[in-house]
Enzyme design. Structure first.
Site, PDB file in Angstrom:
ATOM      1  N   TYR A 251       0.786  -1.225   0.000  1.00  0.00           N
ATOM      2  CA  TYR A 251       0.000   0.000   0.000  1.00  0.00           C
ATOM      3  C   TYR A 251       0.822   1.281   0.000  1.00  0.00           C
ATOM      4  CZ  TYR A 251      -4.164   2.748   0.695  1.00  0.00           C
ATOM      5  OH  TYR A 251      -5.201   3.626   0.510  1.00  0.00           O
ATOM      6  N   LYS A 260       7.276   8.684  -0.239  1.00  0.00           N
ATOM      7  CA  LYS A 260       7.772   9.092   1.074  1.00  0.00           C
ATOM      8  C   LYS A 260       9.198   8.595   1.326  1.00  0.00           C
ATOM      9  CE  LYS A 260       3.772  10.884   1.955  1.00  0.00           C
ATOM     10  NZ  LYS A 260       3.619  12.347   1.981  1.00  0.00           N
ATOM     11  N   ASP A 327       2.160  17.521  -2.658  1.00  0.00           N
ATOM     12  CA  ASP A 327       2.621  16.755  -1.490  1.00  0.00           C
ATOM     13  C   ASP A 327       4.097  16.967  -1.137  1.00  0.00           C
ATOM     14  OD1 ASP A 327       2.045  14.910   0.599  1.00  0.00           O
ATOM     15  OD2 ASP A 327       3.006  13.307  -0.523  1.00  0.00           O
ATOM     16  N   ARG A 423      -7.633   6.065  -1.439  1.00  0.00           N
ATOM     17  CA  ARG A 423      -6.834   7.010  -2.223  1.00  0.00           C
ATOM     18  C   ARG A 423      -7.202   7.002  -3.691  1.00  0.00           C
ATOM     19  NH1 ARG A 423      -2.464   9.771   0.509  1.00  0.00           N
ATOM     20  NH2 ARG A 423      -2.629   9.047   2.636  1.00  0.00           N
TER      21      ARG A 423
HETATM   22  C1  OXD Z   1       0.798  11.117   3.416  1.00  0.00           C
HETATM   23  C2  OXD Z   1       0.555  10.998   1.966  1.00  0.00           C
HETATM   24  O1  OXD Z   1       0.531  10.165   4.165  1.00  0.00           O
HETATM   25  O2  OXD Z   1       0.771  12.000   1.269  1.00  0.00           O
HETATM   26  O3  OXD Z   1       1.266  12.184   3.841  1.00  0.00           O
HETATM   27  O4  OXD Z   1       0.187   9.921   1.486  1.00  0.00           O
HETATM   28 MN    MN Z   2       1.809  13.538   2.308  1.00  0.00          MN
END
Ligand code: OXD
Ligand code: MN
Length: 642
Positions: A251, A260, A327, A423
């Protein structure tokens, strides 16, 4: 320590044709020409094939044909299901045990522990990153990785974070046994065979290894055709080696390793070493009615509305917003001292619930094709549905929830149709307000940095820091409600300094010092730093600020400050708008409720924040941050209680 699993030694280097897999003989190449890959890449793949033991290797080129081939396979298997109402949109349901980032199983490993995490106060559990020694990590990986791709295809994904070939971009290669990851990575990053040439020219690439941790034959029941291994999930980062190894989860942030893991944790460390910044920030442009455009970058914790803000539809006439990223921002001062930022991603992986034509019409329009939606609900007419869309669809629409339950929109009640962390994953270029320069290799000039969070009390709707150092302290003091983006439950208010708490790839004290040090470089044109809070509540629990498109009013004020307008006045905690300087025409707000400063709350807050930062960052906490906190406290103490 035994030779760590990740060490590629020349003696152990095997060309792929030398690798013999038990029972199968030579590893077949399912797709691609292995021998034409750069030597370092062959070395990396050969090393891991030997350990992971896949059935076959598939070298991705990012083409549409490739995507169609994989989609058909996944449709046949039942992992993906077409949403009939749109063009090329698919829905996917995970094993309900694999629905979010797993922060508790996320580690940073370096020889020197204090490169990864601060010297936390004795007896405190650090929450700004978890360190694991290379020895222990190697043991954990030895238990998981060998043979974990048995019977599965290993995909090789070459990708660029940022426009291919830009001086601000970085290259990665992800090895994965998840075809969902392949499809999502080609939306979220730039996957193309051109990467091989970039590697030939520059050599460097971030190594990403990912497995769902279910070698075949799988010894347990696979739920929803979503193989995963939640008991053994491990997300490991080796910043010194520029490497990520992720096991057990398919995921989002656990498996799309460009996001990330690379673009924040590993890139954060690279940025520290190279003198730039990798931040959990959106980038947007705002053009005022006079046609003057400025770019801003804003940091908010996960699921606090970054995507909505980046795409906001200004409520004031004559204003225009365009999005560069929602993001992550990579930012570097150029030779003229201007901070320039790129969005290293190519798509949006947004939280679906709460997104609708009122909160974010631009996101809704972006989603009408070429998207993958995970853990949302489906309408019987082949449409997508999630919480927040109730008023925009037929109440009699029959839904299949993310858990397979059947009910109509009006019968739904308190039941969740979509998982709170469901999402959408869609190409950024489809966004109606994508900025024409969103892929400019030079990046865009950033005039303002904004910090914000979702917390009910105390802090004014908008304020400006006194200077850079004070702004860094405000960012370090950020707090927000816990979200479903990770494994948290409930709405507790958590510290999320710089909106980076879950994404730190090195010692947070060094990170703050890295930020502070920019002030000592005389040639840099430092952007102004602001703090916003769209979610302030009054005593009755009502929002004091309308938010969404009306946020343009606060942005207008901030940008006028960037132009040096005399519309701010000092308060103990920062520069506040002079009364009347915020354009509030046509909305009903109460100035006092937006800007009053509750002395007792602010004093308690600063004491608690200092304690948090001292416990969590210990001797690594820069003196300047303590100094800023003390000065702020003194200023608050001199306030009258009224
Ligand atoms: C988070 C994302 O968890 O952008 O910050 O998915
Ligand atoms: Mn994020």
């Amino acid at each position: 320590m035994a030779m760590p699993l990740w060490n590629e030694h020349d003696e152990s280097y095997k060309e792929i044709h030398e690798i013999i897999v038990p029972h199968l003989g030579h590893i077949p190449i399912g797709k691609g020409d292995f021998h034409r890959l750069p030597r370092d890449v062959r070395h990396f793949i050969g090393h891991w094939v030997d350990i992971l033991n896949p059935r076959t290797i598939y070298i991705c080129d990012g083409s549409d044909d490739e995507a169609h081939e994989i989609i058909s396979k996944l449709e046949e298997r039942g992992t993906l299901h077409k949403l009939r109402k749109y063009e090329n949109n698919y829905i996917c349901r995970t094993d309900p045990k694999d629905v979010a980032r797993v922060e508790s199983k996320t580690y940073i490993s370096t020889e020197d522990q204090y490169m990864s995490v601060p010297h936390v106060k004795e007896g405190t559990k650090g929450i700004l990153g978890q360190w694991e020694s290379p020895e222990v990590l190697n043991k954990d990986l030895e238990e998981r990785m060998p043979g974990c791709m048995t019977g599965r295809t290993m995909y090789v994904i070459p990708f660029s974070m940022g426009p291919v070939g830009s001086p601000l971009s970085k290259i990665g290669i992800e090895l994965t046994d998840s075809s969902y990851v392949v499809l999502s990575m080609r939306i979220m990053t730039r996957v193309t065979s051109e990467i091989w040439n970039v590697i030939r020219d520059h050599h460097e690439f971030v190594k990403c290894v990912h497995s769902v941790g279910c070698p075949r034959p799988v010894k347990w029941k696979v739920i929803n055709h979503w193989p995963c291994n939640p008991e053994k999930t491990l997300i490991a980062h080796l910043p010194d080696k520029r490497m990520v190894i992720s096991y057990g989860s398919g995921y989002g942030g656990n498996s799309l390793l460009g996001k990330k893991c690379f673009a924040l944790r590993i890139a954060g460390r690279i940025a520290y070493d190279e003198g730039w910044m990798a931040e959990h920030m959106l980038i947007m442009s705002v053009t005022n009615p006079q046609g003057v455009e400025k770019f801003i970058a804003a940091a908010f914790p996960s699921a606090c509305g970054k995507t909505n803000m980046a795409m906001l539809e200004p409520s004031l006439p004559g204003w225009k917003v365009q999005v560069v990223g929602d993001d992550i921002a990579w930012m570097r001062f150029d030779k003229n001292g201007v901070l320039r930022g790129i969005n290293p991603e190519r798509g949006f992986f947004g939280v679906a619930p709460g997104t609708n034509y009122k909160t974010n019409p631009n996101a809704m329009k972006t989603l009408l094709r070429n998207s993958i939606m995970t853990n949302i609900a489906e309408g019987d007419d082949g449409s997508f549905f999630w919480e927040g869309m109730e008023k925009e669809v037929d109440p009699d629409l029959m839904l299949t929830s993310w858990l397979g339950e059947r009910f109509t929109v009006k019968e739904k009640g308190d039941r969740k149709a979509a998982h709170p962390n469901s999402r959408f994953c869609c190409p950024a270029e489809q966004c109606p307000i994508i900025h024409p320069k969103w892929e400019d290799p030079e990046g865009v000039p950033i005039s303002a940095l904004i910090f914000g969070g979702r917390r009910p009390e105390g802090i004014p709707v908008v304020m400006e820091s006194f200077d850079w150092k004070h702004g860094v302290m405000l960012g370090a003091s950020l707090k927000s409600e816990a979200t479903a983006a990770a494994e948290f439950k409930g709405k507790v208010i958590m510290h999320d300094p710089m909106a980076m708490r879950p994404f730190m790839g090195y010692n947070f004290g060094k990170y703050l010092q890295h930020w502070l040090d920019f002030e000592d470089k005389p040639d840099l044109k430092l952007p102004k730093i602001f703090h916003v809070k769209w979610f302030r509540l009054d005593e009755q629990g009502k929002f004091v600020w309308p938010g969404f498109g009306e946020n343009i009013r606060a942005i207008d004020w901030m940008l006028r400050r960037c132009d040096g307008e005399d519309i701010a006045e000092p308060s103990p905690i920062g520069l506040l708008p002079k009364k009347g300087s915020l354009n509030l025409d046509g909305i009903n707000t109460d100035w006092n409720k937006m800007f009053n400063l509750p002395k007792d709350y602010l004093l308690g807050d600063i004491e608690e924040t200092r304690k948090f930062l001292q416990e969590q960052t210990g001797t690594d906490l820069p003196k300047e941050i303590l100094n800023q906190l003390s000065k702020q406290e003194e200023r608050i103490k001199t306030m009258s209680t009224k």
